[in-house]
Scaffold this motif. Structure first.
Motif, short mmCIF file in Angstrom:
data_model
loop_
_atom_site.label_atom_id
_atom_site.label_comp_id
_atom_site.label_asym_id
_atom_site.label_seq_id
_atom_site.Cartn_x
_atom_site.Cartn_y
_atom_site.Cartn_z
N THR A 64 0.85 -1.20 -0.06
CA THR A 64 -0.03 -0.10 0.13
C THR A 64 0.94 1.24 0.20
O THR A 64 1.90 1.23 0.77
N PRO A 65 0.72 2.15 -0.94
CA PRO A 65 -0.48 2.37 -1.67
C PRO A 65 -0.34 1.89 -3.19
O PRO A 65 -0.86 2.51 -3.85
N GLY A 66 0.50 1.04 -3.40
CA GLY A 66 0.84 0.78 -4.96
C GLY A 66 0.65 -0.75 -5.20
O GLY A 66 -0.11 -1.72 -4.46
N VAL A 67 1.01 -1.18 -6.52
CA VAL A 67 0.92 -2.51 -6.84
C VAL A 67 2.27 -3.27 -6.86
O VAL A 67 3.19 -2.41 -7.52
N GLY A 68 2.35 -4.24 -6.38
CA GLY A 68 3.70 -4.91 -6.69
C GLY A 68 4.10 -5.39 -7.94
O GLY A 68 3.30 -4.92 -9.13
N PHE A 69 5.23 -5.99 -8.14
CA PHE A 69 5.76 -6.30 -9.57
C PHE A 69 6.58 -7.43 -9.58
O PHE A 69 7.17 -7.92 -8.68
N SER A 70 7.22 -7.67 -10.67
CA SER A 70 7.98 -9.09 -10.74
C SER A 70 9.04 -8.84 -11.75
O SER A 70 9.03 -7.64 -12.49
N SER A 71 10.07 -9.65 -11.92
CA SER A 71 11.11 -9.79 -13.16
C SER A 71 10.49 -9.59 -14.46
O SER A 71 10.94 -9.08 -15.48
N HIS A 72 9.49 -10.34 -14.73
CA HIS A 72 8.64 -10.26 -15.70
C HIS A 72 8.12 -9.02 -16.26
O HIS A 72 8.35 -8.48 -17.54
N ASP A 73 7.71 -8.03 -15.25
CA ASP A 73 7.24 -6.75 -15.69
C ASP A 73 8.51 -6.03 -15.97
O ASP A 73 8.38 -5.13 -16.87
N LEU A 74 9.49 -6.17 -15.45
CA LEU A 74 10.82 -5.42 -15.71
C LEU A 74 11.39 -5.91 -17.14
O LEU A 74 11.96 -4.87 -17.65
N GLN A 75 11.03 -7.11 -17.54
CA GLN A 75 11.66 -7.47 -18.69
C GLN A 75 10.86 -6.97 -19.84
O GLN A 75 11.01 -6.83 -21.10
N ALA A 76 9.49 -6.47 -19.42
CA ALA A 76 8.70 -6.02 -20.54
C ALA A 76 8.79 -4.27 -20.46
O ALA A 76 7.87 -3.89 -21.55
N ILE A 77 9.47 -3.67 -19.85
CA ILE A 77 9.25 -2.33 -19.96
C ILE A 77 9.97 -1.74 -21.18
O ILE A 77 10.63 -2.46 -21.96
N THR A 78 9.77 -0.55 -21.75
CA THR A 78 10.16 -0.05 -22.90
C THR A 78 11.04 1.23 -22.74
O THR A 78 11.40 1.77 -23.47
N ALA A 79 10.98 1.69 -21.52
CA ALA A 79 11.86 2.83 -21.05
C ALA A 79 12.53 2.68 -19.74
O ALA A 79 12.13 1.71 -19.27
N PRO A 80 13.60 3.16 -19.54
CA PRO A 80 14.46 2.73 -18.14
C PRO A 80 13.52 3.09 -17.12
O PRO A 80 12.60 3.88 -17.04
N VAL A 81 13.68 2.30 -16.17
CA VAL A 81 13.02 2.22 -14.74
C VAL A 81 14.30 2.17 -13.77
O VAL A 81 15.23 1.37 -13.77
N LEU A 82 13.83 3.28 -12.72
CA LEU A 82 14.65 3.08 -11.36
C LEU A 82 14.20 2.19 -10.31
O LEU A 82 12.88 2.50 -9.81
N ILE A 83 14.89 1.17 -9.65
CA ILE A 83 14.26 0.24 -8.83
C ILE A 83 15.04 0.85 -7.42
O ILE A 83 16.18 1.05 -7.23
N ASN A 84 14.15 1.17 -6.51
CA ASN A 84 14.87 1.94 -5.42
C ASN A 84 14.35 0.97 -3.83
O ASN A 84 13.28 0.78 -3.87
N PHE A 85 15.23 0.16 -3.41
CA PHE A 85 15.05 -0.18 -2.14
C PHE A 85 14.96 0.43 -0.85
O PHE A 85 15.94 1.49 -0.81
N PHE A 86 13.93 0.74 0.01
CA PHE A 86 13.74 1.71 1.03
C PHE A 86 13.33 0.97 2.09
O PHE A 86 12.84 -0.16 2.11
N ALA A 87 13.38 1.66 3.26
CA ALA A 87 12.52 1.29 4.45
C ALA A 87 12.10 2.46 5.24
O ALA A 87 12.97 3.48 5.23
N SER A 88 11.13 2.33 5.99
CA SER A 88 10.61 3.61 6.98
C SER A 88 11.53 3.80 8.13
O SER A 88 11.57 4.92 8.59
N TRP A 89 12.35 2.77 8.52
CA TRP A 89 13.23 3.01 9.71
C TRP A 89 14.65 3.27 9.21
O TRP A 89 15.39 3.60 9.93
N CYS A 90 14.95 3.67 7.99
CA CYS A 90 16.12 4.09 7.36
C CYS A 90 16.35 5.66 7.34
O CYS A 90 15.50 6.08 6.67
N ILE A 91 17.15 6.11 8.32
CA ILE A 91 17.42 7.70 7.98
C ILE A 91 17.79 8.12 6.67
O ILE A 91 17.30 9.16 6.27
#
Length: 190
Positions: A64-91
């Protein structure tokens, strides 16, 4: 030779070992600090040979508030995408959020909440803003292992062919990291 001779020698050796170990650790720490001061040691420059490799096989469930994804979704992209790993506890994740909010106008960003309770991640995004076009949850951290994540925040630029073209192991609010991302992004648009 007395009966205490060999015993006394072992005691001295046993007492000297911790001191020698502390000396080695101290020298290594001093070298690291000296390198940082001279600019020859970058703690954000990890040796994770991910560039040029295809994205790992994975799937992250909706966060929440979004929709998950998979490697198959990334293999189907037609423009660059940035994947960002984050956490609420991370300053550093909190500190990089304004840069991510600016960056989303130039580049789609998909987020992965790393080892975070779904309610905490959702609250964090309500408070800090949500730069993510898609967002998934990696509650147990297994997806991050497949990506080679050593800590958060970490970001990966994915080319339209589903390959990783850049990996940053620091917040995007760092000028050096932002410049490297901009250069990699320029290469993907050629």
């Amino acid at each position: 030779m007395s009966a205490d001779g060999p015993s006394l020698g072992r005691r001295r050796v046993m007492m000297a070992l911790p001191l020698a170990g502390a000396g080695v650790v101290g020298a290594a720490f001093w070298g690291m600090l000296s390198g940082m001061q001279k600019g020859s040691f970058n703690p954000h420059d990890i040796n994770a040979p991910s560039a040029g490799r295809p994205v790992p096989d994975f799937a992250v469930m909706d966060q929440t508030p979004g929709v998950g994804f998979s490697s198959h979704d990334l293999q189907a992209i037609t423009a660059p995408v940035l994947i960002n790993f984050f956490a609420s506890w991370c300053i550093p994740c909190i500190a990089e959020m304004p840069q991510l909010l600016k960056l989303r106008d130039r580049l789609p960003i998909w987020g992965i909440a790393y080892k975070d309770k779904p309610d905490n991640a959702a609250g964090f995004l309500r408070h800090a803003g949500n730069p993510y076009a898609r967002i998934g949850s990696d509650f147990e951290g297994r997806v991050a292992i497949d990506w080679g994540v050593s800590g958060v925040p970490e970001s990966f630029l994915i080319a339209p062919d589903g390959k990783i073209v850049w990996h940053g192991a620091a917040g995007l609010n760092n000028d050096e990291v932002q410049n490297a991302l901009d250069a990699a992004l320029g290469q993907t648009k050629r």
